[in-house]
Scaffold this motif. Structure first.
Motif, PDB file in Angstrom:
ATOM      1  N   VAL A 105     -19.523  -0.959   4.056  1.00 54.58           N
ATOM      2  CA  VAL A 105     -19.806  -1.418   5.413  1.00 54.58           C
ATOM      3  C   VAL A 105     -18.889  -0.714   6.400  1.00 54.58           C
ATOM      4  O   VAL A 105     -17.840  -0.170   6.038  1.00 54.58           O
ATOM      5  N   MET A 106     -19.336  -0.726   7.646  1.00 51.80           N
ATOM      6  CA  MET A 106     -18.501  -0.316   8.767  1.00 51.80           C
ATOM      7  C   MET A 106     -18.144  -1.562   9.556  1.00 51.80           C
ATOM      8  O   MET A 106     -18.991  -2.421   9.827  1.00 51.80           O
ATOM      9  N   VAL A 107     -16.884  -1.652   9.938  1.00 48.88           N
ATOM     10  CA  VAL A 107     -16.363  -2.812  10.660  1.00 48.88           C
ATOM     11  C   VAL A 107     -15.958  -2.356  12.054  1.00 48.88           C
ATOM     12  O   VAL A 107     -15.222  -1.373  12.210  1.00 48.88           O
ATOM     13  N   THR A 108     -16.465  -3.035  13.066  1.00 47.83           N
ATOM     14  CA  THR A 108     -16.149  -2.693  14.454  1.00 47.83           C
ATOM     15  C   THR A 108     -15.570  -3.909  15.154  1.00 47.83           C
ATOM     16  O   THR A 108     -15.877  -5.064  14.823  1.00 47.83           O
ATOM     17  N   ALA A 109     -14.729  -3.647  16.152  1.00 50.22           N
ATOM     18  CA  ALA A 109     -14.098  -4.720  16.924  1.00 50.22           C
ATOM     19  C   ALA A 109     -13.662  -4.155  18.260  1.00 50.22           C
ATOM     20  O   ALA A 109     -13.586  -2.932  18.458  1.00 50.22           O
ATOM     21  N   GLU A 110     -13.402  -5.067  19.198  1.00 49.96           N
ATOM     22  CA  GLU A 110     -12.869  -4.696  20.502  1.00 49.96           C
ATOM     23  C   GLU A 110     -11.493  -5.327  20.665  1.00 49.96           C
ATOM     24  O   GLU A 110     -11.342  -6.546  20.551  1.00 49.96           O
ATOM     25  N   LEU A 111     -10.509  -4.474  20.933  1.00 47.36           N
ATOM     26  CA  LEU A 111      -9.140  -4.949  21.135  1.00 47.36           C
ATOM     27  C   LEU A 111      -8.958  -5.257  22.614  1.00 47.36           C
ATOM     28  O   LEU A 111      -8.988  -4.350  23.456  1.00 47.36           O
ATOM     29  N   PRO A 112      -8.808  -6.519  22.992  1.00 53.34           N
ATOM     30  CA  PRO A 112      -8.703  -6.869  24.415  1.00 53.34           C
ATOM     31  C   PRO A 112      -7.380  -6.406  25.003  1.00 53.34           C
ATOM     32  O   PRO A 112      -6.414  -6.128  24.276  1.00 53.34           O
ATOM     33  N   PRO A 113      -7.311  -6.285  26.323  1.00 51.92           N
ATOM     34  CA  PRO A 113      -6.039  -5.876  26.945  1.00 51.92           C
ATOM     35  C   PRO A 113      -4.959  -6.929  26.746  1.00 51.92           C
ATOM     36  O   PRO A 113      -5.248  -8.134  26.654  1.00 51.92           O
ATOM     37  N   PHE A 114      -3.734  -6.474  26.665  1.00 51.71           N
ATOM     38  CA  PHE A 114      -2.547  -7.317  26.512  1.00 51.71           C
ATOM     39  C   PHE A 114      -2.525  -8.062  25.178  1.00 51.71           C
ATOM     40  O   PHE A 114      -1.811  -9.062  25.032  1.00 51.71           O
ATOM     41  N   ALA A 115      -3.318  -7.612  24.184  1.00 48.91           N
ATOM     42  CA  ALA A 115      -3.291  -8.245  22.865  1.00 48.91           C
ATOM     43  C   ALA A 115      -1.957  -7.940  22.187  1.00 48.91           C
ATOM     44  O   ALA A 115      -1.492  -6.796  22.190  1.00 48.91           O
ATOM     45  N   ARG A 116      -1.365  -8.945  21.545  1.00 51.39           N
ATOM     46  CA  ARG A 116      -0.078  -8.806  20.887  1.00 51.39           C
ATOM     47  C   ARG A 116      -0.249  -8.954  19.388  1.00 51.39           C
ATOM     48  O   ARG A 116      -1.204  -9.574  18.906  1.00 51.39           O
ATOM     49  N   PRO A 117       0.668  -8.390  18.599  1.00 51.14           N
ATOM     50  CA  PRO A 117       0.593  -8.536  17.142  1.00 51.14           C
ATOM     51  C   PRO A 117       0.573 -10.003  16.724  1.00 51.14           C
ATOM     52  O   PRO A 117       1.329 -10.826  17.242  1.00 51.14           O
ATOM     53  N   GLY A 118      -0.337 -10.309  15.792  1.00 51.25           N
ATOM     54  CA  GLY A 118      -0.501 -11.667  15.315  1.00 51.25           C
ATOM     55  C   GLY A 118      -1.704 -12.372  15.903  1.00 51.25           C
ATOM     56  O   GLY A 118      -2.148 -13.391  15.340  1.00 51.25           O
ATOM     57  N   GLN A 119      -2.243 -11.882  16.998  1.00 51.88           N
ATOM     58  CA  GLN A 119      -3.430 -12.506  17.567  1.00 51.88           C
ATOM     59  C   GLN A 119      -4.659 -12.164  16.728  1.00 51.88           C
ATOM     60  O   GLN A 119      -4.687 -11.160  16.022  1.00 51.88           O
ATOM     61  N   ARG A 120      -5.677 -12.997  16.827  1.00 57.22           N
ATOM     62  CA  ARG A 120      -6.903 -12.820  16.058  1.00 57.22           C
ATOM     63  C   ARG A 120      -8.033 -12.376  16.971  1.00 57.22           C
ATOM     64  O   ARG A 120      -8.150 -12.847  18.117  1.00 57.22           O
ATOM     65  N   ILE A 121      -8.896 -11.474  16.474  1.00 55.32           N
ATOM     66  CA  ILE A 121     -10.047 -10.989  17.217  1.00 55.32           C
ATOM     67  C   ILE A 121     -11.273 -11.032  16.313  1.00 55.32           C
ATOM     68  O   ILE A 121     -11.159 -11.042  15.079  1.00 55.32           O
ATOM     69  N   ASP A 122     -12.459 -11.063  16.919  1.00 52.99           N
ATOM     70  CA  ASP A 122     -13.709 -11.093  16.165  1.00 52.99           C
ATOM     71  C   ASP A 122     -14.077  -9.685  15.707  1.00 52.99           C
ATOM     72  O   ASP A 122     -13.756  -8.693  16.361  1.00 52.99           O
ATOM     73  N   VAL A 123     -14.794  -9.610  14.572  1.00 52.28           N
ATOM     74  CA  VAL A 123     -15.251  -8.326  14.047  1.00 52.28           C
ATOM     75  C   VAL A 123     -16.729  -8.440  13.691  1.00 52.28           C
ATOM     76  O   VAL A 123     -17.243  -9.512  13.405  1.00 52.28           O
ATOM     77  N   VAL A 124     -17.416  -7.296  13.729  1.00 52.45           N
ATOM     78  CA  VAL A 124     -18.815  -7.178  13.325  1.00 52.45           C
ATOM     79  C   VAL A 124     -18.879  -6.257  12.118  1.00 52.45           C
ATOM     80  O   VAL A 124     -18.304  -5.161  12.132  1.00 52.45           O
ATOM     81  N   VAL A 125     -19.556  -6.699  11.061  1.00 53.70           N
ATOM     82  CA  VAL A 125     -19.653  -5.960   9.809  1.00 53.70           C
ATOM     83  C   VAL A 125     -21.100  -5.510   9.629  1.00 53.70           C
ATOM     84  O   VAL A 125     -22.018  -6.339   9.684  1.00 53.70           O
ATOM     85  N   SER A 126     -21.319  -4.200   9.411  1.00 55.21           N
ATOM     86  CA  SER A 126     -22.665  -3.645   9.286  1.00 55.21           C
ATOM     87  C   SER A 126     -22.733  -2.754   8.052  1.00 55.21           C
ATOM     88  O   SER A 126     -21.837  -1.935   7.809  1.00 55.21           O
ATOM     89  N   SER A 127     -23.812  -2.915   7.296  1.00 51.47           N
ATOM     90  CA  SER A 127     -23.995  -2.129   6.071  1.00 51.47           C
ATOM     91  C   SER A 127     -24.346  -0.690   6.420  1.00 51.47           C
ATOM     92  O   SER A 127     -25.098  -0.422   7.356  1.00 51.47           O
ATOM     93  N   ILE A 128     -23.821   0.262   5.643  1.00 51.16           N
ATOM     94  CA  ILE A 128     -24.164   1.678   5.825  1.00 51.16           C
ATOM     95  C   ILE A 128     -24.892   2.224   4.602  1.00 51.16           C
ATOM     96  O   ILE A 128     -25.293   3.389   4.596  1.00 51.16           O
ATOM     97  N   GLY A 129     -25.076   1.412   3.577  1.00 50.47           N
ATOM     98  CA  GLY A 129     -25.816   1.825   2.386  1.00 50.47           C
ATOM     99  C   GLY A 129     -27.212   1.222   2.392  1.00 50.47           C
ATOM    100  O   GLY A 129     -27.836   1.042   3.448  1.00 50.47           O
ATOM    101  N   ASN A 130     -27.720   0.900   1.212  1.00 51.26           N
ATOM    102  CA  ASN A 130     -29.060   0.332   1.079  1.00 51.26           C
ATOM    103  C   ASN A 130     -29.016  -1.124   0.626  1.00 51.26           C
ATOM    104  O   ASN A 130     -29.927  -1.599  -0.056  1.00 51.26           O
ATOM    105  N   ALA A 131     -27.951  -1.822   1.011  1.00 49.46           N
ATOM    106  CA  ALA A 131     -27.861  -3.243   0.672  1.00 49.46           C
ATOM    107  C   ALA A 131     -28.949  -4.024   1.403  1.00 49.46           C
ATOM    108  O   ALA A 131     -29.203  -3.789   2.593  1.00 49.46           O
ATOM    109  N   ARG A 132     -29.574  -4.965   0.712  1.00 47.19           N
ATOM    110  CA  ARG A 132     -30.627  -5.767   1.318  1.00 47.19           C
ATOM    111  C   ARG A 132     -30.055  -6.865   2.202  1.00 47.19           C
ATOM    112  O   ARG A 132     -30.653  -7.213   3.222  1.00 47.19           O
ATOM    113  N   SER A 133     -28.937  -7.436   1.807  1.00 46.02           N
ATOM    114  CA  SER A 133     -28.371  -8.555   2.557  1.00 46.02           C
ATOM    115  C   SER A 133     -26.871  -8.625   2.312  1.00 46.02           C
ATOM    116  O   SER A 133     -26.396  -8.321   1.216  1.00 46.02           O
TER     117      SER A 133
END
Length: 383
Positions: A105-133
């Motif tokens: 999979v490829m994982v993408t995210a957006e790092l918001p401004p002024f983010a500090r180490p330890g904070q949590r952000i959302d990620v989107v996971v997308s298949s790059i192979g032939n996985a069905r689900s």
């Protein structure tokens, strides 16, 4: 004192006149208020305050026989072998791992401004192979890198995939929504912050309008200078506004918050028609009008006739006398003589064409022809 003032009807009339005058004054005050005013926060942003894109490559495990087919996606087995070697597990060379519960999979995210180490952000996971689900899968530890190649976050967690899918032994299947991508809320931990200098050492800041417009820039400058009762803002061009801010960080934050809360009425958008050639969508704003033109498309004949009518408000209503154009449009499917009068709105033409059953492709051809003839008073943008 006159005898007329002693009559009860005269006193009632005077009271009614006072009420009518008050209503007229209130109507005038309401009409003087800015219409459709927006906060500067919605119209502009400060230079440097922006998100940063992150991307990473990883593996999702725990799938229910819906992962990549390793014979057709060899990079999945290579990635799994490399990960196992880092964990102290050696896979013999030449081993053919037939795995159906692992997906690359490829994982993408957006790092918001002024983010500090330890904070949590959302990620989107997308298949790059032939996985069905990717349903019920778990993303293994995946480093997320920025455009400079540095690692700014680490992602890991259980995926949430919307929709549902089912299949029968005979080959029949049904699927609701896309199953090859999912989301992990707060699935990544920030490990490195992006250096951001909010203004220079001299306190100067830059405010950037989202839509370049000289009129809006001037209104923003005037609103800021009136709020602070001194010249702190100056427009550099139709998009960038220079600000003289305070030197201390705390004062600068209050200065920015005060500016973002100001309300400004943006300038009117230019007349524009946007055509999506892939989907056949046609979108226009209210400023679009038509000049004098005659249109014949195939066996369609269009006649536009505009007559200006005067709208008179009732007494003491506080309204204004306005001139309202009354457009009459007739469409014939046989060829004939065309005669058009200038001033009709394009929306009337589009509604008439839609009522007749003209498809989107024909409508786009008509609009392009009107623009080429100089009758379409708008910018025509094809995307």
């Amino acid at each position: 004192m006159s005898l007329l003032s002693e009559l009860p009807g005269y006193r009632l009339m005077r009271r009614l006149c006072r009420v009518a005058a008050a209503l007229l004054c209130l109507s005038a005050l309401l009409g003087a208020l800015p219409a459709q005013a927006e906060t500067i926060r919605e119209l502009a942003s400060f230079a440097g305050v922006r998100d940063n894109q992150l991307v990473g490559y990883g593996l999702v495990v725990g799938l229910d026989n819906s992962g990549d087919q390793t014979t057709q996606a060899p990079f999945t087995t290579q990635s799994l072998a490399n990960m196992l070697s880092q964990l102290g597990v050696t896979v013999p060379p030449g081993t053919n791992m037939q795995l159906r519960n692992v997906a690359a999979v490829m994982v993408t995210a957006e790092l918001p401004p002024f983010a500090r180490p330890g904070q949590r952000i959302d990620v989107v996971v997308s298949s790059i192979g032939n996985a069905r689900s990717l349903r019920n899968g778990t993303l293994l530890m995946t480093p997320l890198k920025g455009v400079d190649g540095e690692i700014y976050a680490i992602a890991q967690g259980n995926l949430l995939v919307g929709g549902a899918a089912a299949a029968a032994a005979g080959g029949s299947s049904v699927q609701v929504n896309h199953q090859a991508s999912g989301r992990i809320a707060r699935g990544a931990t920030v490990e490195r912050e992006v250096a951001l200098a909010l203004g220079g050492d001299d306190g100067r800041l830059e405010l950037e309008l989202r839509e370049a417009d000289f009129g809006t820039a001037q209104r923003v400058v005037n609103a800021i200078n009136i709020e602070f009762r001194r010249v702190v803002a100056s427009a550099r061009n139709s998009r960038v506004i220079a600000l003289e801010g305070p030197l201390e960080d705390d004062d600068r934050v209050r200065f920015i918050a005060r500016i973002e809360s100001l309300r400004v009425t943006p300038g009117d958008a230019p007349a524009r028609v946007v055509i999506n050639s892939r989907t056949g969508s046609v979108v226009m704003n209210r400023a679009v009008t038509l000049g004098r033109a005659a249109v014949a498309h195939g066996n369609l004949s269009i006649v536009i006739d505009t007559e200006n009518r005067v709208s008179q408000p009732p007494p003491f209503s506080g309204g204004q006398t306005v001139v309202v154009p009354d457009s009459k449009i007739s469409i014939e499917q046989q060829p004939g003589t065309l005669r058009l009068v200038e001033g009709a709105e394009l929306g009337e033409v589009v509604r008439a064409l839609n009522a007749l059953g003209v498809n989107a492709q024909d409508l786009m051809s008509i609009l392009e022809a009107l623009k080429a003839a100089g009758a379409l008073r708008a910018e025509l943008e094809v995307i």
